[in-house]
Design a protein around this motif. Structure first.
Motif, PDB file in Angstrom:
ATOM      1  N   UNK A   1      78.491 -27.259  33.565  1.00 33.31           N
ATOM      2  CA  UNK A   1      77.799 -26.052  33.138  1.00 33.31           C
ATOM      3  C   UNK A   1      78.705 -25.089  32.357  1.00 33.31           C
ATOM      4  N   UNK A   2      79.514 -25.608  31.482  1.00 37.80           N
ATOM      5  CA  UNK A   2      80.324 -24.766  30.600  1.00 37.80           C
ATOM      6  C   UNK A   2      81.557 -24.204  31.272  1.00 37.80           C
ATOM      7  N   UNK A   3      81.594 -22.895  31.498  1.00 38.65           N
ATOM      8  CA  UNK A   3      82.812 -22.226  31.957  1.00 38.65           C
ATOM      9  C   UNK A   3      82.885 -22.064  33.471  1.00 38.65           C
ATOM     10  N   UNK A   4      81.912 -22.586  34.205  1.00 38.88           N
ATOM     11  CA  UNK A   4      81.872 -22.386  35.647  1.00 38.88           C
ATOM     12  C   UNK A   4      81.647 -23.705  36.389  1.00 38.88           C
ATOM     13  N   UNK A   5      82.343 -23.848  37.532  1.00 38.79           N
ATOM     14  CA  UNK A   5      82.010 -24.909  38.477  1.00 38.79           C
ATOM     15  C   UNK A   5      80.856 -24.413  39.344  1.00 38.79           C
ATOM     16  N   UNK A   6      79.918 -25.300  39.663  1.00 39.24           N
ATOM     17  CA  UNK A   6      78.800 -24.951  40.531  1.00 39.24           C
ATOM     18  C   UNK A   6      78.759 -25.918  41.710  1.00 39.24           C
ATOM     19  N   UNK A   7      78.310 -25.421  42.849  1.00 36.64           N
ATOM     20  CA  UNK A   7      78.071 -26.293  44.001  1.00 36.64           C
ATOM     21  C   UNK A   7      76.618 -26.744  43.961  1.00 36.64           C
ATOM     22  N   UNK A   8      76.421 -28.027  44.121  1.00 35.64           N
ATOM     23  CA  UNK A   8      75.073 -28.576  44.224  1.00 35.64           C
ATOM     24  C   UNK A   8      74.972 -29.421  45.495  1.00 35.64           C
ATOM     25  N   UNK A   9      73.771 -29.599  45.963  1.00 34.57           N
ATOM     26  CA  UNK A   9      73.503 -30.414  47.140  1.00 34.57           C
ATOM     27  C   UNK A   9      72.519 -31.510  46.742  1.00 34.57           C
ATOM     28  N   UNK A  10      72.808 -32.739  47.168  1.00 32.07           N
ATOM     29  CA  UNK A  10      71.989 -33.871  46.748  1.00 32.07           C
ATOM     30  C   UNK A  10      71.668 -34.781  47.931  1.00 32.07           C
ATOM     31  N   UNK A  11      70.485 -35.367  47.907  1.00 30.71           N
ATOM     32  CA  UNK A  11      70.116 -36.361  48.919  1.00 30.71           C
ATOM     33  C   UNK A  11      70.778 -37.696  48.636  1.00 30.71           C
ATOM     34  N   UNK A  12      71.259 -37.868  47.413  1.00 25.34           N
ATOM     35  CA  UNK A  12      71.882 -39.123  47.013  1.00 25.34           C
ATOM     36  C   UNK A  12      73.398 -38.974  46.936  1.00 25.34           C
ATOM     37  N   UNK A  13      74.094 -40.051  47.249  1.00 24.62           N
ATOM     38  CA  UNK A  13      75.551 -40.063  47.174  1.00 24.62           C
ATOM     39  C   UNK A  13      75.998 -39.911  45.715  1.00 24.62           C
ATOM     40  N   UNK A  14      76.887 -38.938  45.433  1.00 21.37           N
ATOM     41  CA  UNK A  14      77.307 -38.728  44.031  1.00 21.37           C
ATOM     42  C   UNK A  14      78.115 -39.872  43.447  1.00 21.37           C
ATOM     43  N   UNK A  15      78.758 -40.673  44.259  1.00 15.58           N
ATOM     44  CA  UNK A  15      79.471 -41.868  43.810  1.00 15.58           C
ATOM     45  C   UNK A  15      80.405 -41.593  42.624  1.00 15.58           C
ATOM     46  N   UNK A  16      81.117 -40.487  42.693  1.00 14.69           N
ATOM     47  CA  UNK A  16      82.108 -40.204  41.668  1.00 14.69           C
ATOM     48  C   UNK A  16      81.572 -39.581  40.399  1.00 14.69           C
ATOM     49  N   UNK A  17      80.289 -39.250  40.359  1.00 18.15           N
ATOM     50  CA  UNK A  17      79.710 -38.662  39.143  1.00 18.15           C
ATOM     51  C   UNK A  17      80.337 -37.308  38.793  1.00 18.15           C
ATOM     52  N   UNK A  18      80.923 -36.640  39.784  1.00 14.06           N
ATOM     53  CA  UNK A  18      81.485 -35.314  39.530  1.00 14.06           C
ATOM     54  C   UNK A  18      82.602 -35.346  38.491  1.00 14.06           C
ATOM     55  N   UNK A  19      83.285 -36.472  38.376  1.00 10.06           N
ATOM     56  CA  UNK A  19      84.384 -36.568  37.426  1.00 10.06           C
ATOM     57  C   UNK A  19      84.008 -37.403  36.211  1.00 10.06           C
ATOM     58  N   UNK A  20      82.715 -37.450  35.938  1.00  9.41           N
ATOM     59  CA  UNK A  20      82.242 -38.225  34.795  1.00  9.41           C
ATOM     60  C   UNK A  20      81.267 -37.385  33.975  1.00  9.41           C
ATOM     61  N   UNK A  21      81.275 -37.601  32.681  1.00  9.99           N
ATOM     62  CA  UNK A  21      80.343 -36.893  31.802  1.00  9.99           C
ATOM     63  C   UNK A  21      79.389 -37.871  31.117  1.00  9.99           C
ATOM     64  N   UNK A  22      79.182 -39.038  31.726  1.00 10.38           N
ATOM     65  CA  UNK A  22      78.262 -40.019  31.169  1.00 10.38           C
ATOM     66  C   UNK A  22      76.822 -39.517  31.264  1.00 10.38           C
ATOM     67  N   UNK A  23      75.932 -40.200  30.598  1.00  4.55           N
ATOM     68  CA  UNK A  23      74.517 -39.837  30.640  1.00  4.55           C
ATOM     69  C   UNK A  23      73.979 -39.891  32.065  1.00  4.55           C
ATOM     70  N   UNK A  24      74.347 -40.933  32.822  1.00  3.53           N
ATOM     71  CA  UNK A  24      73.887 -41.063  34.210  1.00  3.53           C
ATOM     72  C   UNK A  24      74.442 -39.935  35.080  1.00  3.53           C
ATOM     73  N   UNK A  25      75.706 -39.584  34.859  1.00  2.00           N
ATOM     74  CA  UNK A  25      76.323 -38.508  35.639  1.00  2.00           C
ATOM     75  C   UNK A  25      75.622 -37.183  35.364  1.00  2.00           C
ATOM     76  N   UNK A  26      75.346 -36.909  34.107  1.00  2.00           N
ATOM     77  CA  UNK A  26      74.675 -35.648  33.768  1.00  2.00           C
ATOM     78  C   UNK A  26      73.279 -35.592  34.360  1.00  2.00           C
TER      79      UNK A  26
END
Length: 386
Positions: free
Chosen positions: A196-221
């Motif tokens: 989200x640009x200049x800020x880190x945000x906390x999100x909560x998900x029912x699904x395991x992020x599986x490393x998406x936090x350090x990826x900018x792929x289409x699936x990660x987004x």
């Protein structure tokens, strides 16, 4: 890190002296001094004023645990960052994080020469407390818990992180630990969103992020966009996530937590007590907590081995306190029959009336409340049936 606290009170000029290692839970009515004790302990540790204790209302003395060079070096090594971007290439030093306000972080490089100097500070107790213990201290009150869940600034990922969310993003082990605790309690995964640009945000998900936090792929987004922003969940979830992320992300060993149960459903308050007590035991640390929750207290007791309860009172301008017998408490609270009888709640009242039948409990409770409507300063009474 602390081996003695001495508290003073005006009723009979008595005092309470105890070893705070492990967990100390302060209970009692509003305005009895619970939060004040936490603020005074923080001030005694953070401020370098030699005469700081003279200005205290309740805290009379604080005694640190003396650590030698080997013990300090062991602690420093255990909290040193292992990230190659911020670790020192010099084997003679380690880099540690210092917690600041609203989730901010700074780094400090500690050399063996520094460690030797810290150990020698023991000759001057106040400077030892200020220079050594403040590195391991965190105090969380209601405001701080919510501040920790707000968006935090994105920083250069090739440099040391400047806030807790930045640290959790780059440190897979810490982030995984936070995710495990939060999923165990809430059934949701903790996710750091850097998209989200200049800020880190906390999100909560029912699904395991599986490393998406350090990826900018289409699936990660797509995954991050689908996850729920923490600002859109209830205050209870926010408070819980704020506390857990703060205590797990840091290297703290002295925890001062004011009303940790605020906004939490009773089962979640109990789970928080269990998780915090386990963490304190794991780090061989100290936790001082003020609470109105029997559930939080029960969670601490079920998980911890070294727990004490101090009940505070303040009436007619006079303060007093009672240190509950730890052995009796452990015996009572580990007995399933006592837990089902809600014995823990008795610590939060001035007195207890035990009746043989539930109908008697209702009868005496109604009489008491009729008097309480017209009388001032009525003692608080808990009515239970055996």
């Amino acid at each position: 890190m602390l081996k003695k606290l001495v508290l003073k009170f005006t009723d009979g000029n008595h005092r309470i002296e105890f070893d705070p290692r492990g967990i100390t839970v302060f209970v009692g009515p509003n305005n009895s001094g619970k939060s004040l004790i936490l603020r005074e302990v923080e001030a005694a540790i953070r401020e370098s004023n030699r005469n700081i204790l003279e200005s205290m209302n309740i805290l009379q003395d604080i005694e640190p645990e003396q650590l030698n060079e080997q013990q300090i070096e062991k602690i420093m090594q255990s909290i040193a960052t292992v990230d190659a971007r911020i670790s020192s290439k010099d084997d003679d030093s380690v880099t540690i994080f210092l917690s600041g306000g609203e989730g901010s972080l700074s780094t400090e490089r500690i050399t063996k020469r520094d460690v030797s100097g810290l150990a020698k500070l023991w000759a001057d107790k106040q400077y030892y407390i200020n220079d050594v213990l403040k590195r391991f201290l965190i105090r969380l009150d209601g405001r701080a818990r919510f501040d920790l869940t707000r968006s935090q600034g994105v920083s250069d990922l090739t440099r040391p992180p400047t806030n807790i969310l930045g640290l959790l993003l780059i440190n897979d082990a810490l982030r995984s630990d936070v995710q495990s605790h939060i999923f165990n309690a809430l059934g949701l995964y903790f996710v750091v969103d850097p998209t989200r640009g200049t800020k880190y945000h906390i999100r909560l998900s029912k699904e395991n992020p599986q490393g998406y936090e350090q990826s900018l792929t289409k699936d990660a987004r797509a995954f991050l966009d689908k996850a729920t922003d923490i600002q859109d969940v209830g205050d209870g979830f926010k408070a819980y996530v704020g506390i857990i992320s703060a205590v797990l992300a840091g290297h703290n060993r002295i925890f001062l937590i004011d009303e940790p149960e605020a906004f939490l459903h009773p089962p979640l308050a109990r789970k928080l007590g269990t998780q915090l007590a386990s963490l304190v035991a794991e780090r061989e640390g100290v936790m001082l907590a003020s609470t109105h929750s029997a559930d939080f207290l029960m969670g601490c007791i079920q998980a911890g081995r070294n727990i004490r309860v101090i009940r505070l009172e303040y009436r007619d301008g006079r303060s007093k306190a009672t240190l509950a017998d730890t052995e009796v408490l452990n015996k009572l609270f580990r007995d399933p029959r006592m837990r089902s009888a809600n014995v823990a709640s008795a610590l939060f009242y001035d007195g207890v009336v035990v009746t043989e039948a539930d109908s008697d409990r209702v009868f005496y409770s109604e009489i008491y409340h009729r008097f309480a409507e017209s009388e001032k300063n009525m003692p608080s009474i808990l009515f239970v049936h055996a």
